[in-house]
Design an enzyme around this catalytic site. Structure first.
Site, PDB file in Angstrom:
ATOM      1  N   MET A  19      79.374  26.411  63.863  1.00 59.72           N
ATOM      2  CA  MET A  19      78.576  25.201  63.665  1.00 59.72           C
ATOM      3  C   MET A  19      78.383  24.955  62.181  1.00 59.72           C
ATOM      4  O   MET A  19      77.946  25.854  61.449  1.00 59.72           O
ATOM      5  CB  MET A  19      77.207  25.337  64.348  1.00 59.72           C
ATOM      6  CG  MET A  19      77.266  25.342  65.862  1.00 59.72           C
ATOM      7  SD  MET A  19      75.623  25.544  66.613  1.00 59.72           S
ATOM      8  CE  MET A  19      75.420  27.331  66.458  1.00 59.72           C
ATOM      9  N   CYS A 116      87.134  19.625  66.027  1.00 56.56           N
ATOM     10  CA  CYS A 116      86.105  18.836  65.332  1.00 56.56           C
ATOM     11  C   CYS A 116      86.523  17.366  65.267  1.00 56.56           C
ATOM     12  O   CYS A 116      87.576  17.033  64.711  1.00 56.56           O
ATOM     13  CB  CYS A 116      85.872  19.378  63.927  1.00 56.56           C
ATOM     14  SG  CYS A 116      84.602  18.453  63.026  1.00 56.56           S
ATOM     15  N   ALA A 242      76.690  26.726  71.442  1.00 56.04           N
ATOM     16  CA  ALA A 242      76.462  26.074  70.145  1.00 56.04           C
ATOM     17  C   ALA A 242      74.999  25.672  70.003  1.00 56.04           C
ATOM     18  O   ALA A 242      74.158  26.456  69.577  1.00 56.04           O
ATOM     19  CB  ALA A 242      77.389  24.877  69.993  1.00 56.04           C
TER      20      ALA A 242
END
EC number: 1.3.1.91
Length: 493
Positions: A19, A116, A242
């Site tokens: 993260m 991402c 996450a």
């Protein structure tokens, strides 16, 4: 071909997801404390990493990868060595291999970010942009598998078509990677969209390598037992958590979540012990507080401008002072063992006016600094602009600055953790020696025009620990002259 000499098992594991701005060393260690089996660092860009130098930090007992601007891009320690996975952002196989070889002796695995969706990643052909270029994916992963000693993985998102997704993951599996993490959303979807457990299940049933399920924090994972439910719903080998872990890393504890206040205090302690940038510490704490940001403690956190002020906001002022004392003592002991590195600059110092001074940002108004006061005074007196000459001591990477005003030199005898702090202290020495106002709170200085404050350093007035590292070897030349380029840290996805 280089064989993978150490194998990291990806079966039946609880994993802290990569993260951005969250997966730094304090958070990774905290997740391990609470039961995570594997922790991923935040995505770090290959071009940034290739500028870095590996440095052994004997004060903090860490290994630091330090950029030319002296910022620590990646910091790790022995505690996580066999459990941390280094995630990189890359679009080039050779650069990816060079980064892997740079870090492979200090991490347990290498991962390539292929999921991402943010523009700062995809515009460079990295992250989710790779999903539309299977040939490049194959080349990057094959090169890494053949060229590094560590197990290689990748993290992807699903494609709009399940058929295309399965075709892609089969091709990825043939590269020889050890596992694949799958975020069950496509690149256009965001957390408010439902995660596709069915797509992850189809991938898990198709591949023979471990599949790591990701993306369940919003709809599925609020407590420990939910992690296993999500694993069963996706038929995955392991689960990567996450945001649920960002909100409270004790999500990994089998016997339930710990009170948030306890979790935050433990996080802060790691942040101080490992000299984490206060801005990063503050960001992570804000993510944990969430709806409590408007509480009295949330307002204190928002106002904090250093690691010390963060500690004081959470009742850890004594812990901060004791930790800094221990680190200072450790540094002094190391310097005593290498006296040549602790000497003053080799130039003739006769004629330099010196004082033992440090700059404490809290003693000055938001828009005022000693450097600004000195510059304004020089302009009024029609003197040349002050010139700062800054050096860095390699043994502990601390800074000392000399300011030259009207051919006279001024310097603090105390070393600072950053170039900016060292320049401010030199300016204070000059101003005090001349009996001039330096801009402190409550000080009369009517002629000072308020200017935009210089960009604050990572922890003005904070702990007296070097930000980056302590090299494993002493440089032959004891000092390095620095330029005036502003610090600029590139952070990954």
């Amino acid at each position: 071909m280089i064989g993978n000499s150490l194998s990291l098992c990806y079966h039946n594991k609880l994993i802290l997801a990569p993260m951005v701005r969250v997966g730094t060393l304090p958070m990774r260690l905290l997740a391990l404390d609470y039961g995570a089996d594997i922790v991923y660092c935040e995505e770090l860009i290959d071009l940034k990493m290739l500028q870095c130098k590996r440095v052994v930090n004997e004060v903090l007992s860490t290994v630091d990868f330090v950029a030319p601007d002296d910022r620590v891009v990646f910091r790790t320690c022995e505690r996580e060595r066999n459990r941390v996975v280094f995630q990189m952002g890359t679009s080039d196989a050779e650069r990816a291999l060079a980064v892997a070889r740079l870090v492979e002796n200090d991490v347990a695995g290498i991962d390539v970010n292929m999921g991402c969706p943010k523009e700062y990643s995809t515009k460079g052909g990295m992250g989710a942009a790779l999903l539309s270029d299977p040939d490049k994916i194959e080349k990057i992963l094959s090169t890494l598998v053949k060229g590094t000693h560590r197990p290689v993985t990748c993290k992807i998102r699903i494609l709009p078509s399940l058929e295309d997704t399965l075709k892609l993951v089969k091709r990825i599996e043939r590269t020889g990677i050890s596992a694949i993490a799958v975020h069950g959303r496509n690149r256009e979807e965001r957390p408010q969209h439902p995660v596709s457990c069915e797509a992850i299940r189809a991938i898990a049933e198709t591949l023979s390598i471990p599949v790591i399920a990701n993306g369940g924090s919003h709809d599925h994972i609020q407590k420990y037992l939910d992690i296993e439910d999500f694993r069963q719903a996706t038929a995955a080998s392991s689960v990567m958590v996450a945001r649920a872990a960002m909100w409270n890393p004790s999500i990994f504890l089998q016997d339930g979540l710990r009170p948030l206040e306890d979790v935050m205090q433990k996080y802060i302690q790691y942040a101080v012990q490992y000299d984490n940038r206060y801005t990063n510490t503050k960001y992570c704490l804000c993510q944990m507080l969430r709806e409590q940001l408007e509480s009295p403690q949330g307002r204190l956190l928002h106002a904090a401008q250093s690691s010390q002020e963060i500690c004081e906001a959470f009742g850890l002022g004594a812990f901060y002072e004791e930790t800094i004392r221990k680190l200072d003592a450790r540094r002094a002991d190391l310097l005593a063992k290498t006296p040549e590195a602790a000497e003053e600059p080799t130039e003739d110092t006769s004629g330099i006016i010196k004082m033992a001074i440090r700059f404490d940002r809290r003693a000055y108004p938001p828009q005022i600094t000693p450097k600004m006061c000195l510059l304004e005074w020089c302009r009024r007196e029609k003197l040349p602009q002050p010139v700062y000459e800054t050096v860095q001591r390699p043994i502990d990477r601390m800074f000392c600055s000399v300011v030259i005003v009207a051919e006279q030199r001024y310097q603090s005898t105390l070393w600072d953790k950053s170039k900016k702090l060292a320049e401010q202290t030199a300016a204070i020495v000059c101003l005090r020696s001349q009996g001039l106002p330096e801009g402190r709170l409550g000080e009369e200085n009517p002629s000072l025009n308020k200017r935009k404050r210089e960009a604050p350093d990572q922890d003005l007035g904070g702990p007296r620990i070097q930000e980056p590292a302590l090299p494993g070897e002493i440089c032959k030349k004891p000092f390095v002259t620095l330029g005036s380029t502003e610090d600029n840290l590139l952070e990954g996805c």
